[in-house]
Design an enzyme around this catalytic site. Sequence first.
Site, short mmCIF file in Angstrom:
data_model
loop_
_atom_site.label_atom_id
_atom_site.label_comp_id
_atom_site.label_asym_id
_atom_site.label_seq_id
_atom_site.Cartn_x
_atom_site.Cartn_y
_atom_site.Cartn_z
N ASN A 9 23.33 -5.14 8.89
CA ASN A 9 22.08 -5.10 8.12
C ASN A 9 22.24 -4.11 6.98
OD1 ASN A 9 19.46 -4.19 7.22
ND2 ASN A 9 18.57 -5.24 8.99
N ASP A 11 19.97 -3.27 4.62
CA ASP A 11 18.70 -2.78 4.06
C ASP A 11 18.83 -1.39 3.44
OD1 ASP A 11 16.46 -4.02 6.70
OD2 ASP A 11 17.55 -5.05 5.09
N HIS A 12 19.52 -0.50 4.13
CA HIS A 12 19.44 0.90 3.70
C HIS A 12 20.46 1.30 2.64
CE1 HIS A 12 16.04 1.27 6.17
NE2 HIS A 12 16.70 0.76 7.18
N ARG A 20 16.92 5.80 -7.10
CA ARG A 20 17.06 6.12 -8.52
C ARG A 20 16.62 4.97 -9.43
NH1 ARG A 20 20.61 10.44 -9.79
NH2 ARG A 20 19.76 12.20 -8.58
N HIS A 45 16.46 -7.65 5.28
CA HIS A 45 15.03 -7.75 5.60
C HIS A 45 14.24 -7.63 4.32
CE1 HIS A 45 11.50 -6.03 8.20
NE2 HIS A 45 11.16 -7.11 7.53
N ARG A 47 11.11 -7.11 2.96
CA ARG A 47 9.79 -6.70 3.41
C ARG A 47 8.72 -7.02 2.37
NH1 ARG A 47 8.51 -3.00 7.36
NH2 ARG A 47 10.19 -2.49 8.83
N ARG A 51 10.35 -2.32 0.01
CA ARG A 51 10.73 -0.90 -0.01
C ARG A 51 12.25 -0.74 -0.13
NH1 ARG A 51 9.01 0.76 6.07
NH2 ARG A 51 7.09 -0.26 5.37
N HIS A 52 13.02 -1.76 0.27
CA HIS A 52 14.46 -1.66 0.09
C HIS A 52 15.02 -2.96 -0.50
CE1 HIS A 52 14.13 -3.41 4.10
NE2 HIS A 52 13.92 -2.25 4.69
N GLU A 72 15.74 -11.61 7.34
CA GLU A 72 14.62 -11.18 8.19
C GLU A 72 13.35 -11.24 7.36
OE1 GLU A 72 15.64 -7.35 9.73
OE2 GLU A 72 16.49 -8.20 11.52
N THR A 102 9.72 1.80 10.28
CA THR A 102 10.69 0.75 10.57
C THR A 102 10.04 -0.17 11.60
OG1 THR A 102 12.96 0.23 11.26
CG2 THR A 102 11.85 2.00 12.44
N THR A 103 10.73 -1.23 11.94
CA THR A 103 10.15 -2.17 12.91
C THR A 103 9.85 -1.45 14.22
OG1 THR A 103 11.37 -3.97 11.90
CG2 THR A 103 10.57 -4.34 14.13
N GLU A 153 16.27 -12.79 19.04
CA GLU A 153 16.92 -11.49 18.92
C GLU A 153 16.09 -10.51 19.73
OE1 GLU A 153 18.36 -10.12 15.13
OE2 GLU A 153 18.15 -8.02 15.74
N HIS A 192 18.44 -3.38 16.75
CA HIS A 192 17.54 -2.28 16.37
C HIS A 192 17.92 -0.99 17.08
CE1 HIS A 192 14.13 -0.73 14.09
NE2 HIS A 192 14.05 0.15 15.07
N GLY A 193 18.36 -0.05 16.30
CA GLY A 193 18.65 1.29 16.79
C GLY A 193 20.02 1.47 17.40
N GLY A 214 22.32 -1.88 11.52
CA GLY A 214 22.23 -1.51 10.11
C GLY A 214 22.14 -0.02 9.87
N HIS A 215 20.99 0.55 10.20
CA HIS A 215 20.71 1.94 9.79
C HIS A 215 21.85 2.88 10.19
CE1 HIS A 215 18.85 5.97 10.24
NE2 HIS A 215 18.30 5.65 9.08
C1 LIG Z 1 13.91 -6.10 12.84
C2 LIG Z 1 14.73 -4.86 12.83
O1 LIG Z 1 14.83 -4.16 13.79
C3 LIG Z 1 15.44 -4.48 11.62
O2 LIG Z 1 16.33 -5.42 11.27
C4 LIG Z 1 14.49 -4.26 10.46
O3 LIG Z 1 15.13 -4.54 9.25
C5 LIG Z 1 14.08 -2.80 10.51
O4 LIG Z 1 13.34 -2.53 9.35
P1 LIG Z 1 14.01 -1.56 8.26
O5 LIG Z 1 15.33 -2.15 7.90
O6 LIG Z 1 13.00 -1.55 7.14
O7 LIG Z 1 14.18 -0.23 8.96
N1 LIG Z 2 17.37 -6.68 13.68
C1 LIG Z 2 18.03 -5.40 13.80
C2 LIG Z 2 18.78 -5.09 12.55
O1 LIG Z 2 19.01 -5.95 11.73
C3 LIG Z 2 19.25 -3.71 12.31
O2 LIG Z 2 18.42 -2.76 12.91
P1 LIG Z 2 18.89 -1.22 12.70
O3 LIG Z 2 20.31 -1.12 13.21
O4 LIG Z 2 18.82 -0.93 11.23
O5 LIG Z 2 17.92 -0.41 13.54
#
Ligand SMILES: CC(=O)[C@@H](O)[C@H](O)COP(=O)(O)O
Ligand SMILES: NCC(=O)COP(=O)(O)O
Length: 241
Positions: A9, A11-12, A20, A45, A47, A51-52, A72, A102-103, A153, A192-193, A214-215
């Site tokens: 993922n 997103d971040h 910036r 994702h 949103r 936001r990202h 997503e 976050t979710t 998922e 997630h996480g 992702g994160h």
């Molecule tokens: C659904 C999920 O758990 C993540 O994939 C989602 O993208 C979390 O949202 P953020 O990426 O905005 O933290």
């Molecule tokens: N659906 C979970 C995802 O795409 C990534 O979640 P995270 O690792 O950023 O918490």
Amino acid sequence: MSELRLGVNIDHVATVRNARGSGYPDPVRAALLAAQAGAGGITAHLREDRRHITDADIARLAAELTVPLNLEMAATDEMLAIALRHRPHAACIVPEKREERTTEGGLDARGQHDLLAPMCAELRNANIRVSLFIEPDPAQIEAALRLGAPVVELHTGRYCELEGEARTAELRRIADAAALAAKNGIEVHAGHGLTFDNVVPIAAIPQVRELNIGHFLIGEAIFDGLGPVVKRMRALMDAAR
Ligand SMILES: CC(=O)[C@@H](O)[C@H](O)COP(=O)(O)O
Ligand SMILES: NCC(=O)COP(=O)(O)O
């Protein structure tokens, strides 16, 4: 044992880029690097508050990715139209609240059946694989079955937050939900996480076919580089099987 894909993922990467308001760092470049390092898919994702990840990111990912794109999205007409326009490989319907950091949990597929049923049908008719981001709850698995979703998922956030016996109990709940979904012909993903420290027990669940992470990976990439951290996560997942 079934194949276990890693969905990265990104997103971040976009979170850092948006800090910036420039084009750097480029989420699409990160996605291509992750794919080269072993990601079997890319998750992004879009949103409601952008936001990202932005609409332009989705357009470029859909056009340039070398691995499948998992979009997503919230269960809204706006996001459905965007999915139908870009036709990603997959669309994962997730709950979304603007005020959330976050979710925070899974989609209520059971309580939102009437909202989700036409959306799932439109995505399916467009050959977009539908996934529902749900809690590891038998009632939500049954709801996904009623909706004809080919993939669920399972939300691993609570498992990641808990410790000791409570975490063990949540892991059991996830494993039971995975077995129930697979027995009913639904492909099982999880996410997630997840981190290097907590991924192995989830990866060891035999019915799980894909982990979306992702994160943590983007954070670790600050220290060790995206390619190496994707390879390390891939290696941990392989060792768990
Ligand atoms: C659904 C999920 O758990 C993540 O994939 C989602 O993208 C979390 O949202 P953020 O990426 O905005 O933290
Ligand atoms: N659906 C979970 C995802 O795409 C990534 O979640 P995270 O690792 O950023 O918490």
